[in-house]
Design a protein around this motif. Structure first.
Motif, PDB file in Angstrom:
ATOM      1  N   ARG A  95       0.374  24.529   4.874  1.00 18.94           N
ATOM      2  CA  ARG A  95      -0.989  24.015   5.096  1.00 18.94           C
ATOM      3  C   ARG A  95      -1.412  24.145   6.552  1.00 18.94           C
ATOM      4  NH1 ARG A  95       0.185  18.693   1.527  1.00 18.94           N
ATOM      5  NH2 ARG A  95       0.173  19.732  -0.492  1.00 18.94           N
ATOM      6  N   LEU A  96      -0.458  24.055   7.463  1.00 19.36           N
ATOM      7  CA  LEU A  96      -0.793  24.218   8.879  1.00 19.36           C
ATOM      8  C   LEU A  96      -1.236  25.654   9.154  1.00 19.36           C
ATOM      9  CD1 LEU A  96      -0.949  22.997  11.728  1.00 19.36           C
ATOM     10  CD2 LEU A  96       1.462  23.607  12.006  1.00 19.36           C
ATOM     11  N   THR A  97      -0.498  26.611   8.637  1.00 19.63           N
ATOM     12  CA  THR A  97      -0.885  28.014   8.808  1.00 19.63           C
ATOM     13  C   THR A  97      -2.201  28.291   8.108  1.00 19.63           C
ATOM     14  OG1 THR A  97       1.444  28.635   8.934  1.00 19.63           O
ATOM     15  CG2 THR A  97      -0.129  30.402   8.487  1.00 19.63           C
ATOM     16  N   ASP A  98      -2.400  27.724   6.930  1.00 16.22           N
ATOM     17  CA  ASP A  98      -3.665  27.901   6.211  1.00 16.22           C
ATOM     18  C   ASP A  98      -4.844  27.428   7.054  1.00 16.22           C
ATOM     19  OD1 ASP A  98      -2.177  28.826   4.057  1.00 16.22           O
ATOM     20  OD2 ASP A  98      -2.344  26.957   2.910  1.00 16.22           O
ATOM     21  N   LEU A  99      -4.658  26.327   7.753  1.00 14.93           N
ATOM     22  CA  LEU A  99      -5.713  25.792   8.612  1.00 14.93           C
ATOM     23  C   LEU A  99      -6.048  26.797   9.718  1.00 14.93           C
ATOM     24  CD1 LEU A  99      -6.844  22.590   9.400  1.00 14.93           C
ATOM     25  CD2 LEU A  99      -5.490  23.279  11.355  1.00 14.93           C
ATOM     26  N   VAL A 100      -5.024  27.389  10.316  1.00 17.62           N
ATOM     27  CA  VAL A 100      -5.246  28.380  11.373  1.00 17.62           C
ATOM     28  C   VAL A 100      -5.938  29.613  10.795  1.00 17.62           C
ATOM     29  CG1 VAL A 100      -4.150  29.849  13.116  1.00 17.62           C
ATOM     30  CG2 VAL A 100      -3.299  27.518  12.723  1.00 17.62           C
ATOM     31  N   VAL A 101      -5.499  30.058   9.627  1.00 19.69           N
ATOM     32  CA  VAL A 101      -6.124  31.218   8.985  1.00 19.69           C
ATOM     33  C   VAL A 101      -7.610  30.952   8.754  1.00 19.69           C
ATOM     34  CG1 VAL A 101      -6.216  32.617   6.871  1.00 19.69           C
ATOM     35  CG2 VAL A 101      -4.002  32.075   7.919  1.00 19.69           C
ATOM     36  N   GLU A 102      -7.947  29.769   8.260  1.00 15.54           N
ATOM     37  CA  GLU A 102      -9.359  29.420   8.024  1.00 15.54           C
ATOM     38  C   GLU A 102     -10.172  29.507   9.308  1.00 15.54           C
ATOM     39  OE1 GLU A 102      -9.433  25.507   6.292  1.00 15.54           O
ATOM     40  OE2 GLU A 102      -8.130  26.126   4.639  1.00 15.54           O
ATOM     41  N   GLU A 103      -9.611  29.027  10.400  1.00 15.58           N
ATOM     42  CA  GLU A 103     -10.327  29.050  11.672  1.00 15.58           C
ATOM     43  C   GLU A 103     -10.457  30.473  12.217  1.00 15.58           C
ATOM     44  OE1 GLU A 103     -12.069  26.553  12.955  1.00 15.58           O
ATOM     45  OE2 GLU A 103     -11.410  25.332  11.250  1.00 15.58           O
ATOM     46  N   VAL A 104      -9.440  31.281  12.050  1.00 18.76           N
ATOM     47  CA  VAL A 104      -9.504  32.676  12.493  1.00 18.76           C
ATOM     48  C   VAL A 104     -10.549  33.424  11.670  1.00 18.76           C
ATOM     49  CG1 VAL A 104      -8.219  34.861  12.613  1.00 18.76           C
ATOM     50  CG2 VAL A 104      -7.173  32.733  13.454  1.00 18.76           C
ATOM     51  N   GLU A 105     -10.590  33.163  10.366  1.00 20.32           N
ATOM     52  CA  GLU A 105     -11.612  33.799   9.521  1.00 20.32           C
ATOM     53  C   GLU A 105     -13.012  33.501  10.026  1.00 20.32           C
ATOM     54  OE1 GLU A 105     -10.670  32.246   5.645  1.00 20.32           O
ATOM     55  OE2 GLU A 105      -9.440  33.992   5.144  1.00 20.32           O
ATOM     56  N   LYS A 106     -13.236  32.292  10.497  1.00 21.52           N
ATOM     57  CA  LYS A 106     -14.562  31.877  10.962  1.00 21.52           C
ATOM     58  C   LYS A 106     -15.033  32.646  12.196  1.00 21.52           C
ATOM     59  CE  LYS A 106     -14.155  27.161   9.213  1.00 21.52           C
ATOM     60  NZ  LYS A 106     -13.975  25.737   9.570  1.00 21.52           N
ATOM     61  N   VAL A 107     -14.096  33.125  13.023  1.00 22.83           N
ATOM     62  CA  VAL A 107     -14.510  33.831  14.244  1.00 22.83           C
ATOM     63  C   VAL A 107     -14.565  35.340  14.049  1.00 22.83           C
ATOM     64  CG1 VAL A 107     -13.689  32.010  15.778  1.00 22.83           C
ATOM     65  CG2 VAL A 107     -12.195  33.936  15.272  1.00 22.83           C
ATOM     66  N   LEU A 108     -14.095  35.813  12.918  1.00 23.87           N
ATOM     67  CA  LEU A 108     -14.128  37.248  12.655  1.00 23.87           C
ATOM     68  C   LEU A 108     -15.370  37.634  11.865  1.00 23.87           C
ATOM     69  CD1 LEU A 108     -10.419  37.925  11.587  1.00 23.87           C
ATOM     70  CD2 LEU A 108     -11.479  38.426  13.801  1.00 23.87           C
ATOM     71  N   PRO A 109     -15.892  38.827  12.111  1.00 25.93           N
ATOM     72  CA  PRO A 109     -16.982  39.323  11.270  1.00 25.93           C
ATOM     73  C   PRO A 109     -16.499  39.454   9.826  1.00 25.93           C
ATOM     74  CG  PRO A 109     -16.626  40.768  13.173  1.00 25.93           C
ATOM     75  CD  PRO A 109     -15.514  39.768  13.159  1.00 25.93           C
ATOM     76  N   ALA A 110     -17.414  39.390   8.889  1.00 26.76           N
ATOM     77  CA  ALA A 110     -17.072  39.397   7.463  1.00 26.76           C
ATOM     78  C   ALA A 110     -16.178  40.572   7.073  1.00 26.76           C
ATOM     79  CB  ALA A 110     -18.348  39.398   6.620  1.00 26.76           C
TER      80      ALA A 110
END
Length: 185
Positions: A114-129
């Motif tokens: 879940r900790l890594t999932d949280l980081v993945v979610e945040e990284v997705e938010k800063v990347l273009p689609a």
């Protein structure tokens, strides 16, 4: 009760001085009863370290909820903040090594993930689609980068090198990596 008390003991003394006997004593169990409940020493440490991951994930979620727009900075500062505030419990995660024939039980793997999932979610938010599919792999690499900086901070290596701003240094490497991925597009 057993895991909470075990976690307190780990936080107090660290992995190298951790004693399952001390945990049993603190909760009024015999060491045999403790192992009957937990299975073995490794299962006890796995459970204690998984509790650390739960606390760490909660810490990061709370930090992100209170953060401003720079959520990448929040992640990096949160990583260091949790490690610094929970030095013994945090280092125990990396000091404990399972025997080669023993894997992490799936339920613990999912909780820790879940900790890594949280980081993945945040990284997705800063990347273009069009680059978001790269987020899981990139997030793991960014965690490794921040982790390395954090270990050097916690163990005093950066201080010996005269580095006084390890958080800023880690944040710069994360921003460079994010910019490089976006430039590949």
């Amino acid at each position: 009760m057993l895991i909470v008390e075990g976690h307190k003991h780990m936080a107090d003394v660290g992995f190298s001085r951790f004693s399952a006997r001390e945990v049993a004593k603190r909760i009024g169990y015999s060491i045999g009863t403790l192992y009957n409940v937990m299975g073995n020493y490794d299962q006890l440490i796995i459970a204690i370290n998984t509790r650390t991951f739960v606390l760490w994930t909660d810490y990061m979620r709370e930090a992100l909820a209170a953060s401003g727009e720079d959520r990448v900075r929040c992640l990096v500062e949160g990583y260091f903040g949790f490690a610094r505030a929970n030095r013994n419990a945090w280092t125990a995660i990396y000091d404990h090594h399972l025997p080669p024939d023993m894997g992490l039980p799936e339920e613990h793997d999912l909780i820790r993930g879940r900790l890594t999932d949280l980081v993945v979610e945040e990284v997705e938010k800063v990347l273009p689609a069009d680059l978001r599919a790269k987020a899981p792999r990139l997030a793991r690499s960014l965690v490794a980068t921040v982790h390395g900086h954090c270990v050097f901070d916690i163990n005093g290596s950066f201080a010996l090198m005269g580095e006084r701003e390890p958080v800023e240094m880690a944040l710069a490497r994360v921003r460079e990596s994010l910019a490089a991925v976006q430039a590949e597009d």
